[in-house]
Scaffold this active site. Structure first.
Site, PDB file in Angstrom:
ATOM      1  N   LYS A 195      23.750 -45.011 -39.003  1.00  0.00           N
ATOM      2  CA  LYS A 195      24.934 -45.405 -39.978  1.00  0.00           C
ATOM      3  C   LYS A 195      24.730 -44.092 -41.024  1.00  0.00           C
ATOM      4  O   LYS A 195      25.900 -43.759 -41.411  1.00  0.00           O
ATOM      5  CB  LYS A 195      24.223 -46.613 -40.552  1.00  0.00           C
ATOM      6  CG  LYS A 195      25.069 -47.323 -41.943  1.00  0.00           C
ATOM      7  CD  LYS A 195      24.710 -48.455 -42.266  1.00  0.00           C
ATOM      8  CE  LYS A 195      25.312 -48.844 -43.773  1.00  0.00           C
ATOM      9  NZ  LYS A 195      24.885 -49.969 -44.280  1.00  0.00           N
ATOM     10  N   GLU A 201      14.258 -39.547 -36.794  1.00  0.00           N
ATOM     11  CA  GLU A 201      14.226 -39.859 -35.491  1.00  0.00           C
ATOM     12  C   GLU A 201      15.264 -39.633 -34.671  1.00  0.00           C
ATOM     13  O   GLU A 201      15.271 -38.992 -33.436  1.00  0.00           O
ATOM     14  CB  GLU A 201      13.636 -41.529 -35.327  1.00  0.00           C
ATOM     15  CG  GLU A 201      12.314 -41.653 -35.859  1.00  0.00           C
ATOM     16  CD  GLU A 201      12.414 -42.312 -37.186  1.00  0.00           C
ATOM     17  OE1 GLU A 201      13.420 -41.812 -37.964  1.00  0.00           O
ATOM     18  OE2 GLU A 201      11.658 -43.177 -37.616  1.00  0.00           O
ATOM     19  N   GLY A 253      22.918 -52.105 -41.537  1.00  0.00           N
ATOM     20  CA  GLY A 253      22.467 -51.792 -40.134  1.00  0.00           C
ATOM     21  C   GLY A 253      21.837 -52.803 -39.187  1.00  0.00           C
ATOM     22  O   GLY A 253      22.513 -52.975 -38.047  1.00  0.00           O
ATOM     23  N   ARG A 254      21.246 -53.932 -39.767  1.00  0.00           N
ATOM     24  CA  ARG A 254      20.511 -54.793 -38.788  1.00  0.00           C
ATOM     25  C   ARG A 254      21.785 -55.999 -38.439  1.00  0.00           C
ATOM     26  O   ARG A 254      21.358 -56.879 -37.758  1.00  0.00           O
ATOM     27  CB  ARG A 254      19.240 -55.538 -39.140  1.00  0.00           C
ATOM     28  CG  ARG A 254      19.477 -55.971 -40.843  1.00  0.00           C
ATOM     29  CD  ARG A 254      18.345 -56.122 -41.362  1.00  0.00           C
ATOM     30  NE  ARG A 254      18.241 -56.618 -42.897  1.00  0.00           N
ATOM     31  CZ  ARG A 254      18.288 -55.691 -43.807  1.00  0.00           C
ATOM     32  NH1 ARG A 254      18.250 -54.380 -43.309  1.00  0.00           N
ATOM     33  NH2 ARG A 254      18.488 -55.991 -44.984  1.00  0.00           N
ATOM     34  N   GLU A 339      13.067 -57.554 -42.341  1.00  0.00           N
ATOM     35  CA  GLU A 339      13.701 -56.363 -43.309  1.00  0.00           C
ATOM     36  C   GLU A 339      14.725 -57.261 -44.169  1.00  0.00           C
ATOM     37  O   GLU A 339      14.973 -56.588 -45.321  1.00  0.00           O
ATOM     38  CB  GLU A 339      14.562 -55.250 -42.245  1.00  0.00           C
ATOM     39  CG  GLU A 339      14.855 -54.421 -43.102  1.00  0.00           C
ATOM     40  CD  GLU A 339      15.188 -52.955 -42.124  1.00  0.00           C
ATOM     41  OE1 GLU A 339      14.420 -52.017 -41.617  1.00  0.00           O
ATOM     42  OE2 GLU A 339      16.526 -52.975 -41.707  1.00  0.00           O
ATOM     43  N   HIS A 370       0.711 -67.513 -20.735  1.00  0.00           N
ATOM     44  CA  HIS A 370      -0.665 -66.724 -20.085  1.00  0.00           C
ATOM     45  C   HIS A 370      -1.246 -65.814 -20.928  1.00  0.00           C
ATOM     46  O   HIS A 370      -2.159 -64.971 -20.573  1.00  0.00           O
ATOM     47  CB  HIS A 370      -0.199 -66.406 -18.768  1.00  0.00           C
ATOM     48  CG  HIS A 370       0.271 -67.237 -17.919  1.00  0.00           C
ATOM     49  ND1 HIS A 370      -0.605 -68.177 -17.012  1.00  0.00           N
ATOM     50  CD2 HIS A 370       1.680 -67.891 -17.750  1.00  0.00           C
ATOM     51  CE1 HIS A 370       0.377 -69.202 -16.523  1.00  0.00           C
ATOM     52  NE2 HIS A 370       1.526 -69.035 -16.895  1.00  0.00           N
ATOM     53  N   LYS A 499       8.962 -43.156 -45.211  1.00  0.00           N
ATOM     54  CA  LYS A 499       9.604 -42.075 -44.540  1.00  0.00           C
ATOM     55  C   LYS A 499       9.335 -40.966 -45.538  1.00  0.00           C
ATOM     56  O   LYS A 499       9.227 -39.674 -45.193  1.00  0.00           O
ATOM     57  CB  LYS A 499      11.186 -42.369 -44.859  1.00  0.00           C
ATOM     58  CG  LYS A 499      11.545 -43.348 -44.008  1.00  0.00           C
ATOM     59  CD  LYS A 499      13.107 -43.587 -44.183  1.00  0.00           C
ATOM     60  CE  LYS A 499      13.606 -44.738 -43.502  1.00  0.00           C
ATOM     61  NZ  LYS A 499      15.147 -44.804 -43.573  1.00  0.00           N
TER      62      LYS A 499
END
Ligand code: F6P
Length: 534
Positions: A195, A201, A253-254, A339, A370, A499
């Site tokens: 965005k 990253e 973004g999400r 978030e 399990h 950040k």
């Protein structure tokens, strides 16, 4: 109101959850059906009185009017002064959506049509790389620019009929290195999805991919596409406008997989299936807007969430899809919920009255059974479980697998509620020949307290439409929970500090800056890393 609810909950917890089913109407009364889905929340302590109190909380906190504000383009994301209009991205048949006096729909539909054209051209080989038709697509993005398309692409594997899609997110070089291994740089398309187009990253991985492509005989000038709101930055990176798919800052973004961020998913399943995915979400939007609060699936899902977290004090919730292809759904919901509602102050900056949103976690069933279900059944803390399962699988020749999957899913919620008493455990051990003190000791390990709450969402089959509905259901749930708590679910200031500190620390690691201002622990960690990397 919270106090009143807490009192109701404390009383209810003294009773056996199973006795609530003395009322034969409970399963129907405490569930909602909508368009191929059934949400059953009867295996909880919620009673009619508790639900009424929660519904009046929702009314009092203005859920309906804030919902209408959101859909109509009001700037409800107040800390960023933005509208919240991800719903416009799936408003395929709906009315105009006005933001700042302008209908956003023509631009949304134009971008959708461009994505479809690009996806069609790529899938048909009309758009190709230096070495011919595109065989592989690598999406580089992180957080909201990664989790949605990655989750959706895995979820809808039975609908894949395009090139293979791969997802790189972590700045750890292991991620890109492993994903690019074996791919042909001359027939790979790289989509840089960000965005902001500044995320460290993503930009680091994009540079690495560009070098890999150039050195391997591909053509980065022709084989890169971008998805972003920052069109100036995509040009600076060298990606021509014809291969840039933009979106507006009113898409968080999400919440962004419905638009260009969903491009890899569209390439994998084809534009028609992608439209089905959007139309599922659109149907859920309409239901959310029109259904009365008491019959509104996202509202009830939210009220169950608030009941468990804010009222009963259960700090986490497990998302447990009995569907291997939904393996990334818990991670997707983790970002969506944590978030969005992991905030300690309300909209006006005052401290939150109670808990923020819960810790969300999970794994697909039956694998989780399990691994961590031991704690869910017998641990001291209660973990409300949100099961989901399809009535039908996609493998008709493996119907017996699916039956077992469904049986396990239903068995878990039954076991959590029913439990096993000490007397029953004693009987069990006596039947195995134990007696006396040893029988007593062994029996205690086999007691299940029961009365553990869960909900189950059942849908006919995991189709693109159903997936769209499920994601939109959870998005609106987060909105309702946030609204009732007074939280702005659409910012994420809490990710900033780390950040900033990472940028400060990088030169300390290389020795270009000293770490004198850092605390003793951080200095020790840096020193150790520097010694190890010599
Ligand atoms: O760090 C959090 C975050 O800002 C998320 O909200 C977002 O989805 C992600 O980073 C990626 O951001 P971008 O799409 O701008 O690269």
């Amino acid at each position: 109101m919270w106090d009143k609810l807490k009192k109701i909950a404390a009383e209810l917890r003294k009773t056996d959850m199973l006795t609530l089913f003395d009322d034969p109407d409970r399963p129907g009364d405490f569930s909602i059906r909508f368009d191929g889905m059934l949400f059953d929340y009867s295996k909880t302590y919620l009673t009619d009185a508790a639900r009424k109190a929660l519904l009046s909380l929702a009314e009092g906190r203005g859920v309906a009017s804030r919902r209408d504000d959101m859909f109509s383009g009001a700037r409800i994301n107040q800390t960023e002064d933005r509208a919240v209009l991800h719903t416009a991205l799936r408003n395929l048949s709906g009315p105009p959506v006005i933001e700042e006096g302008q209908d956003v729909m023509p631009a949304v539909l134009k971008t959708l049509a461009r994505m479809e054209q690009f996806a069609d051209d790529l899938r048909a080989g009309r758009y190709a790389g230096a070495g011919g038709a595109i065989t592989d697509v690598v999406n580089i993005g992180i957080g909201g620019s990664h989790l949605g398309p990655e989750m959706g692409t895995l979820a809808l594997a039975p609908y894949h009929n395009g090139p293979r899609c791969h997802f790189v997110s972590n700045v750890d070089g292991a991620d890109i290195s492993d994903k690019l291994k074996g791919l042909d740089p001359a027939t790979t398309l790289v989509i840089v999805a960000s965005k902001s187009f500044t995320t460290i990253e993503t930009m680091t991985n994009a540079e690495t991919a560009r070098r890999w492509m150039a050195e391997g005989g591909g053509d980065p000038a022709a084989q890169f596409a971008a998805v972003s709101t920052a069109l100036d930055k995509t040009s600076d990176f060298g990606i021509p406008h014809s291969r840039v798919f933009g979106f507006e800052d009113w898409v968080g973004g999400r919440y962004s997989m419905w638009g260009p961020i969903g491009l890899p998913l569209m390439i994998a399943i084809g534009p028609r299936n992608f439209r089905d995915f959007l139309s599922g979400a659109e149907a859920m939007d309409t239901h959310f807007r029109k259904a009365p609060l008491a019959q509104n699936m996202p509202v009830l899902l939210a009220l169950v969430g608030l009941w468990h977290n804010q009222v009963c004090g259960h700090a986490t919730r497990a998302v447990l899809p009995y569907d291997q292809r939904l393996a990334r759904l818990p991670a997707y919901f983790q970002q969506l919920e944590m978030e969005s509602n992991g905030k300690r102050v309300t909209m006006d900056g005052t401290a939150l009255e109670g808990q923020s949103g819960p810790v969300v976690w999970g794994e697909p069933g039956t694998n989780g059974q399990h691994a961590f279900y031991q704690l869910i059944h017998q641990g001291t803390q209660v973990v409300p479980c949100e099961f989901m399962v399809a009535a039908k699988g996609h493998e008709p020749n493996l119907a017996h697998h699916h039956r077992l999957l469904v049986a396990n899913c239903l068995a878990q919620s039954e076991a959590l509620m029913r439990g096993r008493s000490l007397d029953m455990a004693r009987e069990l051990m006596a039947a195995k020949g134990f007696e006396g003190d040893e029988l007593e000791r062994q029996a205690r390990h086999r007691v299940f307290p029961g009365n553990r709450p869960s909900t189950t969402l059942i849908y006919d089959r995991l189709s693109p439409r159903r997936l769209g509905q499920i994601i939109a259901l959870y998005e609106h749930r987060v909105f309702v929970e946030g609204t009732i708590l007074g939280i702005n679910s659409f910012d994420q200031w809490g990710v900033e500090l780390g950040k900033v500190l990472a940028v400060e620390l990088e030169p300390v690691l290389t020795g270009k800056a000293d770490g004198a201002s850092k605390d003793g622990s951080t200095r020790q960690l840096v020193d150790f890393i520097r010694i190890c990397s010599k």
